[in-house]
Design an enzyme around this catalytic site. Structure first.
Site, short mmCIF file in Angstrom:
data_model
loop_
_atom_site.label_atom_id
_atom_site.label_comp_id
_atom_site.label_asym_id
_atom_site.label_seq_id
_atom_site.Cartn_x
_atom_site.Cartn_y
_atom_site.Cartn_z
CE LYS A 36 -42.08 40.46 23.76
NZ LYS A 36 -43.29 40.72 24.51
N GLY A 41 -38.90 35.20 16.32
CA GLY A 41 -40.35 35.44 16.95
C GLY A 41 -40.88 34.12 17.12
N GLY A 182 -60.30 23.61 16.96
CA GLY A 182 -60.14 22.84 15.85
C GLY A 182 -59.69 23.75 14.79
CG HIS A 439 -45.21 8.50 -14.83
ND1 HIS A 439 -46.36 8.36 -14.39
CD2 HIS A 439 -44.88 7.12 -15.45
CE1 HIS A 439 -46.65 7.06 -14.12
NE2 HIS A 439 -45.83 6.28 -14.59
#
Length: 468
Positions: A36, A41, A182, A439
């Site tokens: 629509k 979305g 929250g 590393h």
């Protein structure tokens, strides 16, 4: 492609709907996708994508403003808000167009309009005031998504009382913003506007922020947010709202009694619920307040009608809807696949980021004895290099078999690390710790947290190691 391809109609063009459309087309179906609004979305237009675009820019701005190297630069956040909003729009437009191109390439017919169910194999489409079309289908996939939950006695007015939709379109940074809720929506908007300079307050009715997240991560996030100036009231509610078009006066009920605060903007962020606005009865599809009822094949109570994503309730995440879309499309095309409820990664794009997968400590303890390893980012060289040393990685494993049950992260690149952690769930610790990590990188911390389950982390002082 078959001479007479199966006709599938999909209602809803969000992440679940457009993925289902593409998968069904790949399998040879003639697919019609009805949306629509615009394809993508809530996630693409009003949720995941625009919020993360703004949070990304706010993170860079904050890093520059707090860096001892770049502090002499003049970086007024108010000068950057409108460019941030413009860039957000461009990001959304680019991604929407990308999805549209994908659908075109798979010959999916996209129709714009309001759809509803007429029967188990008919969909009606209203694409104008009186322009109605009936579509026949041998299978229907429902992906109508979700909608914002209402809040008792407080209604958004689009100016001082707003929803996340308006919060994504502000042209001025509020001096004071109060956020009701929250959960992940609330803490992400709190992070965004705190970084932009607003005085932010979160009001949460429950005992903790992020109630469904590993409690240790939620506690740490609260500590970091409060350190950065966000006020947080838990076990609290708003009793009264007074004011006009420019400012509000709020009365809070807190464990310490009534408190009065002011706000230029009040953001309602109490979550989302399934969108159940379709006429399901005409197709014999059963629903409940929790969502559309489906079986493990994502099929509703009516044969040949499937439902996916937020509309079925449960975990409302775009990546869940996408995978459910794959399952529904494959079953609609005669394949046999179940939704197995796999461990689902959760990502929250606060600063620092939060991410989890698998069992929480509380859940794992309910199933048996466990061991826990932790590794703080302050002991990771790459985190020190980037200045993002807040947070830790927590690994939960079974005590006897050393199977990894859960991984919970708060810190730099948490939302990236959780994808690696997803492959670790169900593996043995020794299988994971044997992999060499480059590393200096953040993933080294993930390996160290696994080593710490047995007190063997290399880059932790002996006094800080977990006693396995």
């Amino acid at each position: 492609m078959p001479i007479n391809p199966k006709r599938i109609v999909i209602i809803g063009g969000g992440p679940g709907g457009y993925v289902a459309a593409i998968r069904a087309a790949q399998l040879g179906a003639k697919v019609t996708l009805i949306e629509k609004d615009r394809i993508g979305g809530t996630c693409l237009h009003r949720g995941c994508i625009p919020t993360k675009a703004l949070l990304h820019d706010a993170k860079i701005l904050h890093a520059l403003r707090t860096s001892p190297l770049f502090q002499p630069l003049s970086l007024d956040a108010s000068e950057f808000l409108n460019p941030m909003m413009e860039r957000k729009k461009k990001v959304v437009e680019e991604l929407v167009r990308g999805v549209e191109i994908l659908l075109e390439s798979h010959r999916v017919t996209v129709k714009k309009g309001k759809a509803d169910l007429l029967s188990p194999n008919q969909v009606t489409l209203l694409n104008g005031e009186s322009n109605q079309e009936t579509l026949e289908a041998e299978a229907i996939i429902l992906a109508p998504g979700s909608k914002s939950k209402g809040f008792p006695n407080i209604q958004p007015n689009g100016s001082t009382i707003i929803t996340s939709d308006e919060a994504l379109e502000l042209t001025d940074i509020p001096r004071e913003m109060v956020i009701i809720g929250g959960g992940y929506i609330g803490v992400e908007f709190a992070t965004l506007y705190n970084r932009l300079g607003s005085k932010v307050t979160i009001v949460e009715v429950l005992e903790n922020l992020l109630p469904n997240v590993e409690s240790e991560l939620a506690r740490n996030l609260r500590r970091f947010m409060e350190r950065d100036g966000v006020r947080i009231f838990t076990q609290s509610s708003i009793e009264k709202v007074e004011g006009g078009d420019k400012a509000l006066r709020l009365i809070l009920k807190t464990p310490k009694g009534l408190q009065e605060i002011t706000a230029e903007k009040l953001l309602l962020a109490v979550g989302r619920g399934p969108n159940l606005d379709l006429d399901f009865s005409k197709a014999g599809v059963e629903t409940s307040p929790q969502g559309i009822k489906v079986n493990p094949q994502m099929e509703t109570t009516t044969s040949g009608v499937y439902a996916i994503g937020d509309a079925i309730g449960g975990v409302m995440l775009a990546h869940v809807a996408m995978e459910q879309g794959m399952v529904a499309a494959e079953n609609a095309m005669g394949l046999h696949r179940k939704w197995e409820s796999p461990p689902i990664p959760l990502c929250i794009f606060t600063h620092p980021e939060v991410a989890s997968i698998g069992l929480t400590e509380k859940e794992a303890k309910g199933k048996g004895e466990i061991k826990i390893g932790r590794f703080p980012f302050r002991s990771n060289p790459k985190a020190v290099i980037t200045g993002e040393i807040d947070g830790l990685i927590k690994v939960i494993a079974g005590r006897e078999d050393e199977t990894i049950l859960g991984v919970h992260i708060i810190g730099p690149e948490a939302t990236l690390l959780i994808s690696v952690a997803s492959a670790m769930i169900g593996s043995k610790l020794k299988e994971v710790t044997q992999f060499i990590q480059a590393h200096p990188t953040i993933p080294e911390a993930l390996r160290e947290a696994c080593l710490d389950v047995d007190g063997q982390a290399i880059h932790l002082p002996r006094s800080l190691r977990t006693k396995g």
